[in-house]
Write an enzyme that holds these catalytic residues in place. Structure first.
Site, mmCIF file in Angstrom:
data_model
loop_
_atom_site.group_PDB
_atom_site.id
_atom_site.type_symbol
_atom_site.label_atom_id
_atom_site.label_comp_id
_atom_site.label_asym_id
_atom_site.label_seq_id
_atom_site.Cartn_x
_atom_site.Cartn_y
_atom_site.Cartn_z
ATOM 1 N N PRO A 61 0.789 -1.209 0.000
ATOM 2 C CA PRO A 61 0.000 0.000 0.000
ATOM 3 C C PRO A 61 0.812 1.245 0.000
ATOM 4 C CG PRO A 61 -0.436 -1.381 1.894
ATOM 5 C CD PRO A 61 0.719 -1.929 1.199
ATOM 6 N N GLU A 62 0.483 2.071 -0.948
ATOM 7 C CA GLU A 62 0.997 3.440 -0.982
ATOM 8 C C GLU A 62 -0.181 4.333 -0.622
ATOM 9 O OE1 GLU A 62 3.248 4.070 -4.620
ATOM 10 O OE2 GLU A 62 3.544 1.936 -4.849
ATOM 11 N N LYS A 79 1.424 6.829 4.693
ATOM 12 C CA LYS A 79 0.920 5.467 4.489
ATOM 13 C C LYS A 79 0.472 4.852 5.815
ATOM 14 C CE LYS A 79 4.344 5.063 0.783
ATOM 15 N NZ LYS A 79 5.627 4.451 0.389
ATOM 16 N N ARG A 87 15.410 -0.490 -6.244
ATOM 17 C CA ARG A 87 14.069 -1.017 -6.495
ATOM 18 C C ARG A 87 13.884 -1.340 -7.967
ATOM 19 N NH1 ARG A 87 10.725 0.802 -2.382
ATOM 20 N NH2 ARG A 87 9.437 -0.935 -3.040
#
Length: 291
Positions: free
Chosen positions: A2-3, A58, A278
């Site tokens: 989740p962002e 978040k 990433r």
DNA sequence: CACTTGACCTGTCCGC
DNA sequence: TGCGGACAGGTCAAGT
């Protein structure tokens, strides 16, 4: 997982589902997921009523009538799913398998809300956590003290956005935009999506980005995350909302996890690279490193 | 201070 | 099929 858009979607769902509900019991099988003193739980959680559900960056906050707050970070694979077992979904219903099978082996905390309903904190990788702390102390936890401004607030300007990056001028734009102390809420999906929208290569140094490019990036960050909220967030793997439903932003993604497919702007094949440690998706024609 | 890297976990996928 | 390694939406604590 989740962002910002996913956490915002969970928040909106929980507001509808659990405000004014009373917490009857709470059990956890994993102290790291729910590291609270038993005394605090019995005094400030059991029999407390939910008064509000909020989000910052978040992080989710469930405020209680006892002036305590459940502060929750979903990290990569966390879910908060409300299930009314008194109204189970029949076979064939979209939520049938997701919701009727809870709790499952990823359930780390179960909150009993009475009337056969439960709120489940599921977290496959166990990175997430739920902490019970006094509401007045929430702004004092380390994360809250460090975290940057909310990018979707109406009074947040392009000038403020640009200014925030000056503290990270010697790193790459991808690392900086993922840094929660610069801007709150952007994670790997929306970093890639907004950098593509602004035609900025993720490995470029912050110091090389022009004001015009920052202004474009500001617009793209807001556009992409607002669209995702509208679509109920992104379900890349695990994410579901408070009702156990997936989000559909991935149907609208332009580069994220679309390596090998054509760039929607120029048709060049999207590639996957490594940036800021990433997995990162770019159009090699639209997002030039040497610019 | 600014910046990078590995650690925290479980599960899945991909190549041999 | 089985096995090893890389990788996955996010932060942190260490290191330079």
């Amino acid at each position: 997982m989740p962002e910002l858009p996913e956490v915002e979607t969970v928040k909106r769902g929980l507001r509808r589902l659990i405000i004014d509900r009373k917490i009857i019991a709470a059990v956890s099988d994993n102290p790291k997921s729910f590291p609270n003193a038993a005394r605090d739980v019995s005094q400030f959680l059991i029999n407390a009523t939910v008064t509000d559900v909020r989000r910052r960056a978040k992080v989710l906050m469930i405020d209680l009538s006892t002036k305590y707050t459940l502060v929750i970070h979903l990290k990569m694979t966390g879910q908060l799913v409300f299930v009314d077992h008194g109204a189970r979904f029949g076979a064939g219903h979209p939520n049938d398998s997701l919701v009727n099978n809870l709790p499952d082996k990823s359930t780390r905390v179960t909150f009993d809300l009475g009337n056969k309903s439960h709120l489940y904190f599921n977290d496959q990788r166990k990175f997430g956590w739920v902490r019970l702390i006094p509401t007045a102390e929430v702004p004092n936890i380390d994360f809250m003290k460090r975290v940057g401004p909310e990018p979707l607030e109406a009074d947040f300007t392009a000038e403020q956005f640009t200014e925030r990056f000056t503290r990270r001028s010697r790193t790459t734009i991808k690392a900086a935009i993922l840094d929660q102390s610069v801007i709150a809420g952007v994670g790997n999906i929306y970093a890639d999506e907004s950098l593509w929208g602004a035609k900025i290569h993720p490995s470029r140094l912050v110091g090389s980005i022009t004001d015009a490019e920052f202004k474009l990036l500001y617009t793209e960050v807001r556009k992409v995350m607002n669209l995702s909220i509208e679509k109920g967030g992104s379900t890349n793997r695990n994410y579901v909302n408070a009702e156990g439903k997936k989000g559909s932003y991935m149907d609208f993604a332009r580069v994220f996890r679309r390596e090998g497919l054509p760039c929607p702007r120029c048709g060049t094949e999207i590639i996957k690279i490594r940036a800021a440690g990433r997995g990162t998706h770019i159009c090699p024609a639209c997002q030039l490193i040497g610019k």
